[in-house]
Design an enzyme around this catalytic site. Structure first.
Site, PDB file in Angstrom:
ATOM      1  N   GLU A  79       9.485  17.081  13.905  1.00  0.00           N
ATOM      2  CA  GLU A  79      10.035  16.798  12.743  1.00  0.00           C
ATOM      3  C   GLU A  79       9.548  17.932  11.541  1.00  0.00           C
ATOM      4  OE1 GLU A  79      10.553  12.862   9.697  1.00  0.00           O
ATOM      5  OE2 GLU A  79       8.631  13.324  10.710  1.00  0.00           O
ATOM      6  N   GLU A  86       9.408   2.191  10.735  1.00  0.00           N
ATOM      7  CA  GLU A  86      10.246   3.463  10.340  1.00  0.00           C
ATOM      8  C   GLU A  86       9.714   4.709  10.156  1.00  0.00           C
ATOM      9  OE1 GLU A  86      12.684   4.576   6.393  1.00  0.00           O
ATOM     10  OE2 GLU A  86      12.447   2.486   6.536  1.00  0.00           O
ATOM     11  N   LYS A  95       0.783  -1.102   0.010  1.00  0.00           N
ATOM     12  CA  LYS A  95      -0.037  -0.046   0.021  1.00  0.00           C
ATOM     13  C   LYS A  95       1.003   1.317  -0.016  1.00  0.00           C
ATOM     14  CE  LYS A  95      -2.552   3.584   1.533  1.00  0.00           C
ATOM     15  NZ  LYS A  95      -1.913   4.780   1.506  1.00  0.00           N
ATOM     16  N   CYS A 123      13.795  11.481   6.084  1.00  0.00           N
ATOM     17  CA  CYS A 123      13.619  10.988   7.706  1.00  0.00           C
ATOM     18  C   CYS A 123      14.977  11.402   8.471  1.00  0.00           C
ATOM     19  CB  CYS A 123      13.014   9.815   7.942  1.00  0.00           C
ATOM     20  SG  CYS A 123      14.055   8.536   7.045  1.00  0.00           S
TER      21      CYS A 123
END
Length: 494
Positions: A391, A258, A184, A292
């Protein structure tokens, strides 16, 4: 499949080795972030679609077509898949660039060359794979045969920022282990996933080994909770990772996560600022900061603060912002209008908290269209500010001063646990600091993930590892077979 410049419209999922019409009438429209033009559409799959894909993967696993195939045969199939993807390098790279704005040279590397290397690495691991180990029993007279068997049907839910590479970081070890897959992809980068389906067909994989559903977070949730799925891998933001983990926890289903990061780059007092800033320019601003492990928290001794800010500002000024399909572009747009609005909001908030913009901090005058944002350097940042703790996922460098080495390590350990770097003239000193910083990956005077070594985060940055032999762990399960000793006709124990 048509080229990336054409409008691509799919109304199908991929299940059982073929495209199958989706049961959903809803579609996801995909917009080119550099032009703000529609490039295609994919179905927003519903439960019926998810069920069809999972059942296809379940049949392919349970009939043993793939799972019981000798590892060396699976390795040959992975090599064929790498060749099939390699033949589509330019198509895949241009399509990812159209979907999310990654500069074309960067896209060729990360969405074509790197996935092929990952496939070939796991093909080699599969050829050397020992599926059984015999041990002398400790609790009884006899032996134990410990088997490593494929975990079953794996749901792989991926992020948008490196769509093909992130997919194969999980697909390759899962396939090498003998699992079957339902992929997905992120909604915004779903078009390129259909190239993967073409490559699987070209590589002559058995029907049902690879399946594809596109859709929203609701599709992802339906896939994670489906009873036919045995293990789940998720890459994406920490908030969504917690949600996926809560679903899998309720189902007692193994999960590999992750997740996000706000990585620290520690500049020591003996570092070469020219070399450090040159490397950090790519590690902070590469892929428009949408990475990331982006080293966006730069920790520098107070006495070297001004020099480091000047060096980073110079690096930001060297970037060529523009059309991501141009070969000389080094920074494209942010992936969506919402992404740019979020970055702008975070910068305004940081300024409101006392940070200062010394470079960038705005939309460029050119290009006029597209979701572009200038590479930005912020000073006056403290470790407590949200701009330094959350983030960002944008081209923002936050520069934080520290008094001594102990304070730098404390700042580095206060936050996400994905990655960090140290920049020093003494590699042993750098290694000593690496041992004290609590992250899953660490670089001394560089940061370059190695597909032969484990890569993953801790705490809010995730659990489990991609890459290396450890990357296969989520897709293998252990079985112990206990065998007592018995006497042969000659009277010897066997």
């Amino acid at each position: 499949m048509k080229g990336a410049a054409a409008l691509l419209e799919y109304r199908d999922i991929y299940a059982g080795g073929r495209l199958v019409g989706s049961a959903s009438a809803d579609v996801i429209t995909i917009v080119n972030p550099a032009t703000e033009e529609v490039v295609g559409a994919v179905p927003s799959a519903v439960g019926v679609d998810v069920d069809r894909a999972v059942r296809s993967a379940r049949r392919a696993f349970d009939d043993g077509t793939w799972a019981t195939r000798p590892p060396a045969d699976r390795a040959d199939a992975l090599d064929r898949l790498a060749a099939a993807l390699e033949a589509r390098t330019e198509e895949a790279a241009r399509l990812v660039t159209a979907e999310m704005g990654m500069p074309i040279s960067y896209s060729r590397q990360h969405n074509a060359a790197a996935p092929c290397a990952i496939l070939r690495y796991y093909a080699n691991l599969a050829r050397a794979m020992d599926t059984e180990e015999t041990r002398t029993a400790v609790s009884f007279t006899g032996r134990t045969v410990v088997r490593r068997e494929p975990a079953g049907v794996a749901a792989v839910i991926t992020s948008w920022n490196y769509p093909i590479m992130l997919a194969f970081s999980q697909l390759a070890p899962a396939l090498a282990a003998g699992c079957t897959i339902v992929l997905k992809p992120a909604a915004a980068t779903s078009l390129s996933a259909y190239i993967l389906a073409e490559a699987f067909e070209a590589a002559d994989f058995p029907p049902g080994v690879f399946n594809l559903v596109t859709g929203t977070h609701q599709t992802a949730g339906a896939l994670a909770r489906h009873p036919g799925v045995d293990t789940v891998s998720f890459s994406g933001p920490t908030k969504q990772g917690r949600w996926i983990a809560s679903i899998c926890g309720a189902e007692l289903k193994p999960t590999h996560l992750e997740l996000g990061g706000q990585s620290a780059a520690i500049i020591l007092d003996d570092a070469d600022l020219s070399e450090a800033s040159s490397a950090l320019g790519g590690l902070i601003f590469g892929n428009s900061g949408q990475t990331c492990f982006a080293m966006s928290r730069v920790l520098v001794p107070e006495q070297r603060y001004g020099d480091l800010v000047d060096a980073l500002t110079e690096q930001a000024g060297r970037l060529r912002v523009g059309d991501p399909l141009a070969e000389d572009t080094t920074m494209g747009p942010l992936a969506s209008s919402r992404r740019r609005i979020d970055v702008e909001s975070r910068v305004r908030s940081g300024v409101g908290d006392g940070a200062r913009v010394v470079s960038g901090g705005r939309r460029p005058a050119s290009p006029v269209r597209g979701y572009f944002y200038e590479p930005t350097v912020l000073t006056g940042v403290t470790p407590q500010m949200p701009i330094a703790r959350e983030e960002i996922c944008g081209p923002i460098a936050t520069v934080i001063g520290y008094k001594d080495e102990a304070e730098a390590i404390r700042f580095a350990n206060d936050g996400f646990g994905l990655a960090a770097t140290v920049w020093t003239g003494d590699s042993q000193r750098g290694l000593d600091i690496a041992r004290r910083v609590r992250v899953g990956t660490f670089g001394v005077n560089l940061y370059e993930p190695d597909i032969g070594s484990p890569w993953g985060g801790r705490g809010p940055s995730g659990a489990g590892s991609a890459y290396g032999p450890e990357g296969m762990d989520p897709y293998l399960t252990s079985k112990s077979v206990f065998l007592p000793s018995f006497r042969t006709a000659t009277g010897k124990n066997a």
